[in-house]
Scaffold this motif. Structure first.
Motif, PDB file in Angstrom:
ATOM      1  N   ARG A 128       0.818  -1.203   0.000  1.00 57.26           N
ATOM      2  CA  ARG A 128       0.000   0.000   0.000  1.00 57.26           C
ATOM      3  C   ARG A 128       0.855   1.257   0.000  1.00 57.26           C
ATOM      4  O   ARG A 128       0.508   2.245  -0.619  1.00 57.26           O
ATOM      5  N   TYR A 129       1.963   1.243   0.746  1.00 54.35           N
ATOM      6  CA  TYR A 129       2.707   2.479   0.987  1.00 54.35           C
ATOM      7  C   TYR A 129       4.113   2.419   0.426  1.00 54.35           C
ATOM      8  O   TYR A 129       4.644   1.344   0.154  1.00 54.35           O
ATOM      9  N   GLU A 130       4.700   3.585   0.295  1.00 55.66           N
ATOM     10  CA  GLU A 130       6.128   3.674   0.033  1.00 55.66           C
ATOM     11  C   GLU A 130       6.845   2.901   1.129  1.00 55.66           C
ATOM     12  O   GLU A 130       6.375   2.840   2.263  1.00 55.66           O
ATOM     13  N   PRO A 172       8.571   1.680   4.243  1.00 55.50           N
ATOM     14  CA  PRO A 172       8.762   2.404   5.498  1.00 55.50           C
ATOM     15  C   PRO A 172      10.241   2.556   5.812  1.00 55.50           C
ATOM     16  O   PRO A 172      11.049   1.721   5.395  1.00 55.50           O
ATOM     17  N   SER A 173      10.581   3.606   6.532  1.00 54.50           N
ATOM     18  CA  SER A 173      11.996   3.829   6.784  1.00 54.50           C
ATOM     19  C   SER A 173      12.470   3.029   7.998  1.00 54.50           C
ATOM     20  O   SER A 173      13.509   2.413   7.955  1.00 54.50           O
ATOM     21  N   MET A 219       9.888   3.328  15.469  1.00 54.71           N
ATOM     22  CA  MET A 219      10.045   4.750  15.187  1.00 54.71           C
ATOM     23  C   MET A 219       9.267   5.596  16.189  1.00 54.71           C
ATOM     24  O   MET A 219       9.768   6.601  16.690  1.00 54.71           O
ATOM     25  N   GLY A 242      -2.384  10.146   1.413  1.00 53.95           N
ATOM     26  CA  GLY A 242      -3.033   8.967   0.866  1.00 53.95           C
ATOM     27  C   GLY A 242      -3.075   7.812   1.836  1.00 53.95           C
ATOM     28  O   GLY A 242      -3.087   6.654   1.425  1.00 53.95           O
ATOM     29  N   ALA A 243      -3.077   8.102   3.149  1.00 57.26           N
ATOM     30  CA  ALA A 243      -3.069   7.037   4.151  1.00 57.26           C
ATOM     31  C   ALA A 243      -4.487   6.754   4.633  1.00 57.26           C
ATOM     32  O   ALA A 243      -5.387   7.564   4.476  1.00 57.26           O
ATOM     33  N   ASN A 253       6.179   6.884   7.374  1.00 56.91           N
ATOM     34  CA  ASN A 253       5.906   5.486   7.042  1.00 56.91           C
ATOM     35  C   ASN A 253       4.622   5.235   6.267  1.00 56.91           C
ATOM     36  O   ASN A 253       4.407   4.125   5.824  1.00 56.91           O
ATOM     37  N   MET A 254       3.758   6.215   6.145  1.00 52.04           N
ATOM     38  CA  MET A 254       2.478   5.920   5.502  1.00 52.04           C
ATOM     39  C   MET A 254       2.195   6.819   4.309  1.00 52.04           C
ATOM     40  O   MET A 254       1.083   7.288   4.122  1.00 52.04           O
ATOM     41  N   ARG A 255       3.201   7.060   3.510  1.00 53.51           N
ATOM     42  CA  ARG A 255       2.963   7.772   2.259  1.00 53.51           C
ATOM     43  C   ARG A 255       2.550   6.764   1.199  1.00 53.51           C
ATOM     44  O   ARG A 255       3.171   5.714   1.056  1.00 53.51           O
ATOM     45  N   THR A 256       1.502   7.075   0.470  1.00 54.74           N
ATOM     46  CA  THR A 256       0.996   6.129  -0.508  1.00 54.74           C
ATOM     47  C   THR A 256       2.000   5.997  -1.643  1.00 54.74           C
ATOM     48  O   THR A 256       2.930   6.789  -1.772  1.00 54.74           O
ATOM     49  N   LYS A 257       1.810   4.968  -2.463  1.00 49.84           N
ATOM     50  CA  LYS A 257       2.767   4.698  -3.539  1.00 49.84           C
ATOM     51  C   LYS A 257       2.965   5.945  -4.403  1.00 49.84           C
ATOM     52  O   LYS A 257       2.001   6.588  -4.820  1.00 49.84           O
ATOM     53  N   GLY A 258       4.199   6.278  -4.650  1.00 47.10           N
ATOM     54  CA  GLY A 258       4.502   7.411  -5.516  1.00 47.10           C
ATOM     55  C   GLY A 258       4.670   8.718  -4.768  1.00 47.10           C
ATOM     56  O   GLY A 258       5.166   9.696  -5.330  1.00 47.10           O
ATOM     57  N   MET A 259       4.255   8.750  -3.484  1.00 51.97           N
ATOM     58  CA  MET A 259       4.360   9.995  -2.719  1.00 51.97           C
ATOM     59  C   MET A 259       5.766  10.091  -2.136  1.00 51.97           C
ATOM     60  O   MET A 259       6.007   9.739  -0.988  1.00 51.97           O
ATOM     61  N   ALA A 264      -6.581   2.353  -2.894  1.00 49.56           N
ATOM     62  CA  ALA A 264      -5.318   3.022  -2.556  1.00 49.56           C
ATOM     63  C   ALA A 264      -4.888   3.913  -3.717  1.00 49.56           C
ATOM     64  O   ALA A 264      -4.750   3.442  -4.841  1.00 49.56           O
ATOM     65  N   PRO A 265      -4.709   5.214  -3.483  1.00 52.54           N
ATOM     66  CA  PRO A 265      -4.316   6.107  -4.562  1.00 52.54           C
ATOM     67  C   PRO A 265      -2.837   5.941  -4.904  1.00 52.54           C
ATOM     68  O   PRO A 265      -2.052   5.518  -4.074  1.00 52.54           O
TER      69      PRO A 265
END
Lengths: 231, 195, 560, 93
Positions: free
Chosen positions: B11-13, B15-16, B22, C103-104, C188-194, C530-531
């Motif tokens: 779903r997300y980029e 995580p770091s 964190m 986008g979370a 940690n919760m940026r949507t894909k591409g952000m 999910a955007p």
């Protein structure tokens, strides 16, 4: 705006108010320029049919220089302002000319206890004169102040002398001024010090040399309006 | 749990740092400036008041040393608990966390003994500013010990049910931080101020 | 409401009261803040009436004595900064918008978020309760300087001051929890591409504000505990006779207090970075430059604090150094303000109410900024310190930031929050009254300050040197009443539009950021799918596109 | 990192406690004070690095915690002229 400043009777008064005016005009010019530009944009670039806004993301250094150059110029003006005002600060707070006389001012809730040197010109001797809220100084003399506090923080403020210094319990902070014009001027407390803060003040009486000597001897001074009851 | 985790991965980029860890680092960043601010105040005053050395000789150095050792040992047990949890050995992790709690309680008991003797000898928080700082710094630290013990106990219950095993690490990081604070408080209040 | 992920309905209590949904928590923060704003405004009305008509009973309030006056100005300051500006701008808008713009689905610690709000609410209750304890509310100034506030005898305030400290400590704890959430969610919760440099500037500003808060508040929390001990246990942390030093508190307070200004300012500028490009239909000018300016301002904000203390007895050479750093911090903000001006150049401005408030904030904040130069320069500050000039100056910074910024945000995001638009006509009235009345209140106060009017005196008629200017107090007070009455259209508009306003579509302003890719209002879990983000958030009026906006979530068109 | 490392670190920590206590007994000198705080810093860095696994952590976390400490250093340095070498302070306070 500057005509609102009360009459200045300090020896450094002219320079002090010049610093004031200087900042006022430099900053005022920038302020006007920015506001005019803002209002020009607001009225000139309203939405109209058929016209599309420009696409100016400002990513390149060339585009950003439109913002960065004025900002750097502002920094230049700011530094110039600071450069020309710091000597004034040093003159008031750091470099004290030798004293003709020293007075102790002690703030306590909610009065100023003021100890003047007597005829011998020295503090801590028998002939010291104690007053409450009334400070007597001869004109054209360098007066040093020992600024102290008994209970809480107060702030000794004489608008006409452009003088202000917080008095802090546990410290004896030095201050100085030289009044160049006779008369009575207000003293106030400029730091919240409790319920009576709004009533805490007094008068500074700048007396001619003869009048000052008279006052030291406890004689009536006709040229001065000695209003002991007023704040 | 696992499906949600994989869904999150897509779903997300990326995580770091693991989210829970964190969050704990941010908590510690806030705590560093709180404790640090108190210690900065103490150091400034201490520098200005050389006469505090006379008060400082009355702190009980022996108990200070014992408590240092107790806390260091509890740090070892909690990091071993993390190691056990990491390898999936819930029973061992739980046992080691139990030891940690016991050691934390032992610390508090020593502290209470110390406080009571000091107060009995007349060294109360209002005796002078050194003692005010002594009680302020150690008291704030003791409160964190209590909070840490509650957190460890909560996580321990989850570990018993083999839930949220990763939390052993997070609570461990917090506990080590409390230990680090003590590592500095010990010389500040017991050893160095005598000079 | 329907939970999108778990697919079960949620009851009223879980939905609106004990909710872990970031949107509900954000609104809870905002609404609590708005209620406190009414209280803070009422206090302003009461003490301004006392200043204009000394010692006459104030309608709806009664007699104002010096002790009541001190308590009112203290609580007005405390409430407006820590119970209005902070919860609305930082926790409120931050909670509502950061997950949406990234986008979370929610914040990454939803239960911590709920704990944050409830801690805040407890602090609010404590603060309001302090009005009703014997001895009245805290009356020692919102800066809480000791020794005045280190002993109850000095102010006559008993429990009020103690509750004030406790309430502040809890409020700080709540703000820290909320900040930890914002920071962790952003990482940690940026949507894909952000990627980081595709985030809306609002998110950058929120994070900067929370970081600054986190690193500056710690020493003050320690100091507050020490002050609490001084008040309750009679220790001497700040009492000179016992070896303490009152200046230590001032340093601790302003080490936090000055960064706090930026904690409140940055989110408001963040609102402007969303509102202005949208209604100017133009990309923000110099995105990266703004980001770096914010970072620079954040770093500099930690080395300027002592400019609040030039005449408080600090070392005069230290004052010179702090004057220089203070002057330097104007540069990053000049860059940001000029970037806004450049954004307006060749724009295509829609005069919506949100935009009016945004532009109003710019125009007013400039006054606040330039008057700061007189205060940042040590020598002129000798005269102006603790006069009404300072009062006017910081109201010209904090009022536009708090209220113009907040109103810009509310008018802009209202359709997203409640699914309906606010009435533009009422909004115009609200804006015009607020704008004019605000200036009429505070411009006279600059004059007062120059005339030597010291702060926090309850009866100016006792002061011979101030009596000639009494009419200015009357003008300012009349304008205060107009300003307060001018909020009635807003309150009406707010509640009326919630039920009866025109229905808003998903993206009523044709904006680019991700929150406009959700239903209005968004359900629990925010996004239906999910955007994915394809570009930066300010792609307005791109020359290669017919429409004047290109949202972040829009997939690139295939090249013909 | 494994159990063996943790236990080794533990014994180093204990040894350091011993060293700092000995330094405290050794004599009332500046060197002893410096040594005591150096051992404290060393102990803290061991706990941070190995027990809290900061060594293996992302760099920004180290920077973030470090900037917290940097703020404290700024605060300390800025306050020394006023709280330690006090301008205008009356003797005895």
């Amino acid at each position: 705006m500057l005509q609102w400043l009360p009459e200045n009777i300090a020896s450094y008064g002219a320079q002090y108010d010049a610093v004031f005016a200087n900042i006022y005009y430099i900053v005022g010019a920038w302020f006007l320029a920015a506001e005019l530009f803002l209002f020009f944009c607001i009225f000139a670039f309203g939405r109209r049919k058929g016209r599309k806004a420009g696409y100016l993301p400002g990513h390149s250094w060339k585009a950003m220089s439109w913002v960065l150059i004025p900002a750097v110029v502002i920094l230049g003006f700011d530094l110039a302002i600071d450069h020309q005002q710091v000597p004034m600060w040093r003159a008031i707070k750091e470099k004290q000319p030798p004293a003709d006389q020293t007075v102790t001012v002690k703030g306590k809730q909610f009065v100023w206890d003021i100890t003047h040197p007597g005829a011998d010109g020295k503090l801590g001797t028998e002939d010291d004169k104690q007053t409450m809220n009334q400070l007597y100084v001869p004109v054209d003399k360098v007066i040093h102040l020992n600024l102290e506090a008994e209970d809480v923080i107060h702030s000794f403020f004489i608008p006409n002398l452009r003088f202000k210094q917080d008095v802090v319990p546990g410290r004896s902070i030095k201050g100085w001024f030289k009044a160049v014009k006779t008369g009575q001027y207000k003293i106030s407390c400029a730091e919240l010090c409790g319920v009576g803060h709004g009533n805490m003040g007094g008068w500074i009486h700048v007396l001619s040399e003869q009048d000052y000597q008279k006052w030291l001897r406890g004689e009536e001074i006709t040229t001065s309006r000695l209003d002991k009851d007023s704040l | 749990m696992s499906t949600a985790a994989t869904a999150t991965l897509d779903r997300y980029e990326s995580p770091s740092v693991a989210t829970g860890r964190m969050g704990m680092w941010w908590v510690l960043a806030s705590e560093i400036v709180i404790f640090g601010g108190a210690v900065v105040c103490y150091l400034l005053y201490r520098w200005h008041h050389p006469e505090w050395a006379e008060s400082a000789v009355h702190t009980n150095e022996l108990i200070g040393v014992i408590n240092t050792v107790v806390l260091l040992t509890s740090s070892l047990t909690i990091v071993l608990a993390h190691d056990a949890a990491h390898h999936g050995d819930a029973a061992r992790a739980k046992r080691l966390m139990g030891f940690t709690i016991l050691l934390g309680l032992a610390f508090l008991c020593f502290k209470a003994y110390e406080y009571s003797h000091e107060v009995a000898a007349g060294f109360t928080p209002v005796k002078n500013l050194f003692w005010s700082f002594y009680y302020f710094l150690t008291g704030l630290h003791a409160l964190h010990i209590v909070a840490g013990l509650i957190a460890i106990a909560t996580v321990m219950r989850g570990v018993g049910r083999r839930e949220n095993m990763q939390r052993v690490e997070y609570v461990g990081i917090y506990w080590h931080f409390v230990d680090v604070v003590w590592i500095f408080l010990f010389p500040l209040l017991y050893l160095a101020p005598k000079f | 409401m329907y939970h999108m992920q778990t697919g079960h309905a949620v009851g009223f209590w879980r939905k609106y009261v004990f909710s872990t949904d970031h949107k509900v928590i954000g609104l809870q923060y905002m609404i609590t803040g708005l209620f406190m704003a009414i209280l803070g405004g009422f206090l302003a009305y009461a003490f301004r009436m006392q200043l204009a008509y000394p010692n006459e009973a104030v309608p709806l309030f009664g007699q104002v004595g010096p002790d009541v006056y001190n308590a009112m100005v203290t609580m007005h300051g405390t409430i407006m900064l820590f119970w209005v500006a902070q919860p609305i701008l930082v926790s409120g808008f931050g909670n509502y918008l950061v997950p949406l713009q990234l986008g979370a689905e929610d914040m990454c610690f939803p239960r911590l978020n709920m704990l944050s709000y409830w801690t805040f609410l407890v602090s609010t209750v404590l603060l309001v309760a302090s009005f009703f304890v014997p001895g009245g509310a805290m009356g020692g100034g919102w800066t809480g300087y000791p020794p005045l506030n280190a002993r109850m005898d000095y102010t006559g305030v008993d429990w009020g001051g103690t509750l004030w400290i406790l309430a502040l400590a809890l409020e700080f704890a709540a703000a820290l929890m909320s900040g930890i959430n914002v920071l962790s969610t952003t990482l940690n919760m940026r949507t894909k591409g952000m990627t980081l440099f595709r985030m809306p500037l609002f998110v950058w500003m929120q994070n900067a504000a929370n970081l600054i808060f986190m690193f500056s508040v710690g020493p003050l929390i320690a100091g507050a505990l020490m002050l609490l001990a001084d008040r309750t246990l009679q220790t001497g942390f700040f009492i000179p006779a016992q070896g303490g030093d009152p200046l230590l508190w001032q340093h601790l307070f302003w080490f936090f207090g000055h960064p706090e200004v930026y904690v409140l300012l940055l989110p408001a500028l963040g609102i402007l970075t969303e509102v202005i490009p949208t209604f100017a239909r133009k990309p923000i000018f110099g995105y990266r430059m703004i980001v770096y300016s914010v970072v620079a301002a954040g770093v500099l904000s930690f080395i300027v604090w002592a400019h609040h203390q030039f005449v408080s007895g600090i070392n005069p050479q230290l004052a010179v150094a702090f004057s220089l750093t203070t002057i330097m911090i104007s540069v990053p903000f000049a860059v940001i303000i000029f970037s806004f001006l450049a954004t307006l150049w060749r724009a295509s401005i829609e005069y919506k109410v949100a935009m009016l408030f945004a532009l109003g904030m710019l125009a007013e904040f400039l006054i606040g900024g330039v008057t700061g130069i007189h205060l940042a320069s040590t020598s002129t500050d000798i005269y102006l310190h603790d006069t009404y000039f300072v009062v006017a100056h910081f109201h010209y910074t904090m009022f536009p930031v708090t209220f113009f910024g907040m109103f810009a945000g509310i008018y802009y995001w209202f359709p997203k929050m409640f699914g309906r638009k606010m009435n533009e006509g009422l909004g115009w009235i609200h804006f015009l009254v607020t704008f004019v009345a605000f200036n009429v209140i505070f411009i006279p106060l600059f004059a007062f300050g120059l005339a030597g009017h010291q702060r926090r005196i309850y009866d100016p008629s006792l002061w011979e040197n101030l009596v000639p200017y009494q009419h200015l107090h009357v003008i300012a007070t009349a304008a205060t009443i107009v300003l307060l009455l001018g909020q009635i259209p807003f309150v009406f508009n707010f509640f009326w539009s919630m039920k009866k306003g025109r229905k808003a579509e998903r993206n009523p302003w044709k904006s680019n950021t991700l929150e406009w890719d959700t239903p209005s209002p968004p359900g629990h879990g925010n996004f239906e799918a999910a955007p994915v983000v394809y570009r930066w958030p300010y792609e307005y009026s791109a020359p290669d596109r017919e429409e004047d906006y290109r949202p972040q979530w829009l997939a690139p068109e295939a090249k013909p | 990192m494994n159990r063996g490392t943790y236990i080794k670190i533990y014994f180093v920590l204990l040894a350091m406690v011993g060293v700092s206590v000995l330094l405290g007994l050794a004599g009332h000198t500046r060197i002893a004070v410096a040594g005591i705080f150096a051992t404290a810093l060393f102990k803290a860095s061991l706990v941070l690095g190995y027990y809290m696994h900061l060594k293996a952590e992302k760099n920004w976390v180290k920077w973030m915690l470090g900037s917290g400490v940097a703020c404290l250093v700024i605060l300390f340095v800025g306050l020394v002229p006023d709280i330690v070498y006090v301008y205008g302070r009356i003797a005895g306070n």
